[in-house]
Design a protein around this motif. Structure first.
Motif, PDB file in Angstrom:
ATOM      1  N   LYS B  15      28.292 108.353  25.136  1.00 52.25           N
ATOM      2  CA  LYS B  15      28.721 106.952  24.756  1.00 52.25           C
ATOM      3  C   LYS B  15      30.237 106.862  24.448  1.00 52.25           C
ATOM      4  O   LYS B  15      30.624 107.989  23.884  1.00 52.25           O
ATOM      5  N   ASN B  16      30.716 105.852  24.309  1.00 51.67           N
ATOM      6  CA  ASN B  16      32.017 105.599  24.138  1.00 51.67           C
ATOM      7  C   ASN B  16      32.255 106.073  22.622  1.00 51.67           C
ATOM      8  O   ASN B  16      31.654 105.535  21.423  1.00 51.67           O
ATOM      9  N   CYS B  18      35.035 105.404  20.702  1.00 57.48           N
ATOM     10  CA  CYS B  18      35.595 104.628  19.876  1.00 57.48           C
ATOM     11  C   CYS B  18      34.527 103.607  19.272  1.00 57.48           C
ATOM     12  O   CYS B  18      34.380 103.496  18.019  1.00 57.48           O
ATOM     13  N   LEU B  19      33.460 103.367  20.202  1.00 51.96           N
ATOM     14  CA  LEU B  19      32.446 102.356  19.882  1.00 51.96           C
ATOM     15  C   LEU B  19      31.704 103.276  18.649  1.00 51.96           C
ATOM     16  O   LEU B  19      31.418 102.634  17.635  1.00 51.96           O
ATOM     17  N   LYS B  20      31.356 104.558  18.832  1.00 50.46           N
ATOM     18  CA  LYS B  20      30.665 105.258  17.859  1.00 50.46           C
ATOM     19  C   LYS B  20      31.312 105.232  16.553  1.00 50.46           C
ATOM     20  O   LYS B  20      30.896 105.183  15.536  1.00 50.46           O
ATOM     21  N   GLN B 208      35.049 107.108  29.109  1.00 51.28           N
ATOM     22  CA  GLN B 208      33.738 106.866  28.869  1.00 51.28           C
ATOM     23  C   GLN B 208      33.728 105.133  28.569  1.00 51.28           C
ATOM     24  O   GLN B 208      34.515 104.823  27.737  1.00 51.28           O
ATOM     25  N   SER B 209      32.802 104.589  29.533  1.00 50.54           N
ATOM     26  CA  SER B 209      33.059 103.201  29.570  1.00 50.54           C
ATOM     27  C   SER B 209      32.269 102.503  28.364  1.00 50.54           C
ATOM     28  O   SER B 209      31.250 103.242  27.887  1.00 50.54           O
ATOM     29  N   CYS B 210      32.742 101.530  27.788  1.00 45.09           N
ATOM     30  CA  CYS B 210      31.883 100.706  26.812  1.00 45.09           C
ATOM     31  C   CYS B 210      30.980  99.915  27.094  1.00 45.09           C
ATOM     32  O   CYS B 210      31.316  98.622  27.591  1.00 45.09           O
ATOM     33  N   ASP B 214      25.420  98.656  24.395  1.00 45.32           N
ATOM     34  CA  ASP B 214      25.824  99.338  23.058  1.00 45.32           C
ATOM     35  C   ASP B 214      26.523  98.550  22.258  1.00 45.32           C
ATOM     36  O   ASP B 214      26.098  98.718  21.061  1.00 45.32           O
ATOM     37  N   VAL B 215      27.588  97.712  22.599  1.00 45.95           N
ATOM     38  CA  VAL B 215      28.291  96.803  21.457  1.00 45.95           C
ATOM     39  C   VAL B 215      27.063  96.139  20.834  1.00 45.95           C
ATOM     40  O   VAL B 215      27.203  95.707  19.717  1.00 45.95           O
TER      41      VAL B 215
END
Lengths: 250, 233
Positions: B15-16, B18-20, B208-210, B214-215
């Motif tokens: 998973k991305n 940055c998002l995590k 890593q695509s976001c 997931d968002v």
């Protein structure tokens, strides 16, 4: 047994009990989520000027001599490893050095501030000692306040021409104690006692941690001296180079 | 350092980052700011669920990881009770700390340090610091390995026979370790220079695509937190 001997036995007994009962002590790291949000931010902001000073010094040093980056990284890793090792204790209970005192004596307080901060971050990520939200508070007590006092004491002892081993011991042990005092202050300010306010809860926090921290501080002093002795025997030229560099920096 | 191992093999690793990181830190900060027992319990349970079910961390290991900070938290809780004598506060702080540790574990058990540093780079942390951190991180493992063999060598020569000796051995190993690390630092620099190092360490980053779901899931999680705060206090 005469009186003197009895006194000796009593002292040894108390010391042994203190070492024995100290559980896995790492009371100096404030755990993740322990401090309210406001205090996390406040301590973090308080760290910034010191870290900025350290950063500028490191940047200058790297500009002058690019190869110090690997040296700095190794030194930081050394602080991490030495602070994650179990120190020998009587019962096999597990306690750690802070390692930052040694860092301050060897590399000076500014550099130790930055390295200590990075080390604390990795301790949080890899070992779950301390935490991300309490990074500011921990950095202030363990990477800034403690090493700064150690460094000042070390300088002071040098001025007074006290023997090097004694001064290293005093600086490391008292720096360690100071770290623990600062941690207690941080906890007391965040959690004042309902009856007596900050002062009362400060006394209580100091009291709770004292039985474990006093022997640890002495142990930290002894071990730091032993390490410095070892370095003096095997690495005199390197130590002299470090001293010279520190002289330039300050 | 078993946590490191899980970070590399975790299915959540892809998973991305940055998002995590954003998600983990938001949960951490919100949990702290909301200051509520119900929210803390929710974070503890749900983060454990996410790490164990999606992150494929063995439950036994997760509990083992949690046991160490838990000990400090309880020890601190004892001290806190002694200082303030307010049981409700102690309960609140203890649960908040457990929740915060769980939220942080989600991050560390799913994101290797290298990727965390890539996130820091995106946050414009000076490259000097990033390089220093990365080298420091690598050196930790090098030095730990060296220490391990020194420890074994000392032990097999009765270096830990009694308390006095073990103190001396500890000091000796410490100074030797520092000396050796300085020597290695020089070698390391030569190796870096031979590979074209000119002041910044460059990394190849995995793209890593976001993904939108997931968002959405992350936003949903935080909405649930807010709802719990609103309705359960």
């Amino acid at each position: 047994m005469n009186r003197k001997e009895r006194k000796l036995v009593a002292t040894v007994f108390i010391t042994c009990v203190m070492f024995g009962v100290s559980p896995r002590v790492n009371a100096m790291h404030i755990m993740e989520g322990y401090l309210p949000a406001g205090y996390c931010i406040a301590w973090g902001i308080l760290c910034i000027p010191f870290l900025l000073a350290g950063f500028l010094q490191i940047r200058k040093r790297l500009r002058d001599d690019g190869r110090s980056i690997t040296l700095l990284a190794m030194s930081g890793a050394f602080i991490f490893v030495i602070s994650s090792l179990k120190i020998p204790s009587v019962t096999g209970s597990c306690s750690h050095m802070t390692g930052t005192g040694l860092g301050a004596i060897l590399f000076g307080p500014c550099m130790t501030g930055i390295l200590g901060c990075i080390v604390l971050l990795f301790q949080a990520v890899l070992l779950a000692h301390g935490g991300l939200t309490t990074l500011g508070a921990n950095a202030f007590s363990m990477a800034i306040a403690g090493p700064a006092l150690t460094w000042l004491l070390y300088l002071f002892c040098k001025k007074c021409r006290i023997r090097k081993r004694v001064s290293v011991f005093l600086a490391a042990a008292l720096g360690d104690l100071f770290t623990y005092c600062v941690t207690s202050i941080q906890l007391a300010v965040a959690f004042p006692s309902p009856q007596g306010g900050v002062a009362v809860s400060l006394m209580k926090f100091l009291g709770v941690f004292a039985p474990t921290q006093f022997p640890l501080a002495i142990l930290e002093g002894v071990l730091t001296v032993l390490i410095v002795i070892g370095l003096e025997v095997y690495a005199r030229p390197e130590l002299q180079a470090l001293e010279a560099e520190k002289g330039e920096a300050s | 350092m078993g946590m490191e191992h899980y970070a590399y093999v975790s299915p959540l690793r892809h998973k991305n980052a940055c998002l995590k990181t954003t998600f983990g830190i938001t949960v951490l900060v919100c949990g702290l700011a909301m200051d509520s027992i119900a929210v803390s319990l929710w974070i503890t349970v749900s983060m454990m669920g996410i790490s164990v079910i999606w992150g494929k961390v063995r439950l036994y290991d997760y509990i083992r990881f949690l046991a160490m900070p838990l000990f400090f938290i309880l020890f601190g809780g004892g001290a806190l009770f002694f200082a303030t004598e307010d049981m409700r506060l102690v309960l609140l702080v203890t649960l908040r700390a457990v929740g915060a540790v769980s939220a942080f574990y989600f991050l560390t058990l799913s994101t290797p340090v290298g990727e965390l540093m890539a996130v820091l780079r995106k946050c414009h942390v000076p490259p000097v610091l990033i390089g220093l951190m990365y080298l420091l991180y690598r050196d930790i493992f090098v030095l730990t390995g060296v220490w391990q063999s020194m420890f074994t060598a000392a032990q097999s020569r009765l270096g830990y026979a009694d308390y006095r000796t073990s103190l001396r051995t500890f000091g000796g190993i410490g100074s030797n370790l520092l000396l050796l690390s300085w020597k290695r630092a020089d070698d390391c620099y030569h190796a870096m220079e031979a590979r074209g190092y000119e002041g910044t360490i460059c990394f190849l980053e995995r793209r890593q695509s976001c993904r939108w779901y997931d968002v959405l899931a992350a936003a949903g999680y935080i909405a649930v937190m807010a709802a719990i705060r609103r309705f359960c206090g």
